[in-house]
Motif scaffolding. Structure first.
Motif, PDB file in Angstrom:
ATOM      1  N   ALA A 155      16.068   1.028  11.701  1.00  0.00           N
ATOM      2  CA  ALA A 155      15.006   0.362  12.456  1.00  0.00           C
ATOM      3  C   ALA A 155      13.788   0.137  11.574  1.00  0.00           C
ATOM      4  CB  ALA A 155      14.619   1.208  13.664  1.00  0.00           C
ATOM      5  N   ARG A 156      13.391   1.172  10.835  1.00  0.00           N
ATOM      6  CA  ARG A 156      12.249   1.073   9.927  1.00  0.00           C
ATOM      7  C   ARG A 156      12.322   2.195   8.905  1.00  0.00           C
ATOM      8  NH1 ARG A 156       9.669   0.173  14.929  1.00  0.00           N
ATOM      9  NH2 ARG A 156       7.583  -0.188  14.182  1.00  0.00           N
ATOM     10  N   ILE A 157      11.539   1.995   7.844  1.00  0.00           N
ATOM     11  CA  ILE A 157      11.398   3.027   6.810  1.00  0.00           C
ATOM     12  C   ILE A 157       9.907   3.228   6.603  1.00  0.00           C
ATOM     13  CG2 ILE A 157      11.637   3.460   4.318  1.00  0.00           C
ATOM     14  CD1 ILE A 157      14.429   2.307   4.445  1.00  0.00           C
ATOM     15  N   ARG A 181       7.458   0.253   6.524  1.00  0.00           N
ATOM     16  CA  ARG A 181       6.230   0.366   7.304  1.00  0.00           C
ATOM     17  C   ARG A 181       5.264   1.327   6.617  1.00  0.00           C
ATOM     18  NH1 ARG A 181       5.819  -3.643   9.416  1.00  0.00           N
ATOM     19  NH2 ARG A 181       4.385  -2.855  10.986  1.00  0.00           N
ATOM     20  N   PRO A 182       4.047   0.869   6.325  1.00  0.00           N
ATOM     21  CA  PRO A 182       3.088   1.758   5.663  1.00  0.00           C
ATOM     22  C   PRO A 182       2.729   2.943   6.545  1.00  0.00           C
ATOM     23  CG  PRO A 182       2.208  -0.488   5.909  1.00  0.00           C
ATOM     24  CD  PRO A 182       3.488  -0.429   6.653  1.00  0.00           C
ATOM     25  N   TRP A 183       2.612   4.096   5.934  1.00  0.00           N
ATOM     26  CA  TRP A 183       2.203   5.287   6.678  1.00  0.00           C
ATOM     27  C   TRP A 183       1.476   6.226   5.724  1.00  0.00           C
ATOM     28  CZ3 TRP A 183       1.449   5.299  11.514  1.00  0.00           C
ATOM     29  CH2 TRP A 183       1.277   6.498  12.222  1.00  0.00           C
ATOM     30  N   VAL A 184       0.700   7.148   6.285  1.00  0.00           N
ATOM     31  CA  VAL A 184      -0.030   8.092   5.436  1.00  0.00           C
ATOM     32  C   VAL A 184       0.951   9.049   4.742  1.00  0.00           C
ATOM     33  CG1 VAL A 184      -2.175   8.042   6.748  1.00  0.00           C
ATOM     34  CG2 VAL A 184      -0.365   9.624   7.411  1.00  0.00           C
ATOM     35  N   SER A 221      -5.023  -3.945   5.105  1.00  0.00           N
ATOM     36  CA  SER A 221      -5.867  -3.051   5.901  1.00  0.00           C
ATOM     37  C   SER A 221      -5.562  -1.584   5.573  1.00  0.00           C
ATOM     38  CB  SER A 221      -5.682  -3.323   7.398  1.00  0.00           C
ATOM     39  OG  SER A 221      -4.415  -2.863   7.824  1.00  0.00           O
ATOM     40  N   TRP A 222      -4.337  -1.290   5.199  1.00  0.00           N
ATOM     41  CA  TRP A 222      -3.974   0.076   4.819  1.00  0.00           C
ATOM     42  C   TRP A 222      -4.542   0.425   3.439  1.00  0.00           C
ATOM     43  CZ3 TRP A 222      -1.459   4.033   7.262  1.00  0.00           C
ATOM     44  CH2 TRP A 222      -0.816   3.726   8.466  1.00  0.00           C
ATOM     45  N   LEU A 223      -4.646  -0.597   2.580  1.00  0.00           N
ATOM     46  CA  LEU A 223      -5.037  -0.328   1.199  1.00  0.00           C
ATOM     47  C   LEU A 223      -6.546  -0.320   1.005  1.00  0.00           C
ATOM     48  CD1 LEU A 223      -2.298  -2.499  -0.535  1.00  0.00           C
ATOM     49  CD2 LEU A 223      -2.433  -0.002  -0.544  1.00  0.00           C
TER      50      LEU A 223
END
Ligand SMILES: [Zn+2]
Length: 247
Positions: A155-157, A181-184, A221-223
């Protein structure tokens, strides 16, 4: 041998992921064999190497593919506990036996018992500058992500945003990139999440990923600011599990 495979088939038949990835449980989990072609399970003392049979199958197929591609063994870290549910430490998800952590670092040789218990983490990112460390995210790591993501059951990584940005530079047009998917966190591993399997009617899927490859404004936005774990995590309380999980 026959008994083992019969046992596997029986539990595979009735295995069930119940609830959500971060509030759920797992019936009739299968234990990931601690080593096999193309992989080695690490930190097995934590007893987090159980999963829905679909997850075990997925990981074994992935490891055979990476092995065929000439890569060293994969380090397989946390899956789920024998009955799923929340871990006492670490992550909130991994509760339904459909999540697995895989290290970017690979093992060129069989690891010792000591290393198996306390493997050396190998960060790909320099935390103070929030940049990729030179030479750590090479063609093998990119290909590992490609092979891991490019399966319909994924589904996602979850991946650190800095590494997603690297993938966006090197392979922006490949369709699997959308699943990253970006994550902390995730400085040394990525986290694979499978879709709800057939035969798990009470498994709660996550919302579909947004259209596009996720390399544009969303990633920016994450970066922009070095992402931090939300403060709310300090006062985190365990979620209520579905009644079928036994309260
Ligand atoms: Zn994880």
């Amino acid at each position: 041998m026959l008994a083992t495979s019969l046992l596997f088939m029986t539990s595979a038949l009735y295995a069930e992921a119940i609830g959500g990835y971060s509030a759920g449980c797992l019936k009739n989990a299968v234990a990931m064999p601690l080593s096999g072609p193309g992989y080695q399970v690490i930190r097995s003392k934590r007893l987090r190497y159980y999963g829905h049979p679909d997850l075990i199958h997925y990981l074994q197929v992935l490891a055979s593919r990476t092995k065929m591609a000439g890569m060293p063994d994969l380090y397989i870290a946390d899956l789920a506990m024998a009955h799923g549910g929340p871990f006492s430490s670490g992550h909130r998800s991994h509760q339904t036996g459909l999540d697995a952590d895989i290290w970017f670092r690979m093992a060129n040789r069989p690891i010792s018992k000591w290393e198996q218990d306390a493997p050396k983490e190998w960060a790909l990112i320099d935390e103070p500058s929030y940049r990729v460390l030179p030479g750590r995210f090479g063609p093998q790591q990119l290909n590992l992500l490609r092979l891991a993501a490019n399966q319909p059951e994924v589904a996602r990584i979850f991946i650190n945003p800095v590494l997603k940005a690297e993938v966006c530079k090197r392979a922006p047009d490949e369709p699997w990139v959308a699943k990253l998917r970006p994550w902390v966190g995730h400085f040394s591993h990525f986290h694979v999440r499978l879709r709800c399997p057939a035969g798990s009617p009470d498994c709660q899927p996550q919302a579909p990923i947004p259209p596009g490859n996720g390399c544009g404004a969303e990633l920016a936005s994450w970066l922009k600011d070095k992402p931090q774990l939300p403060k709310v995590s300090m006062s985190y309380r365990a979620p209520t599990l579905p009644s079928r999980c036994g309260g």
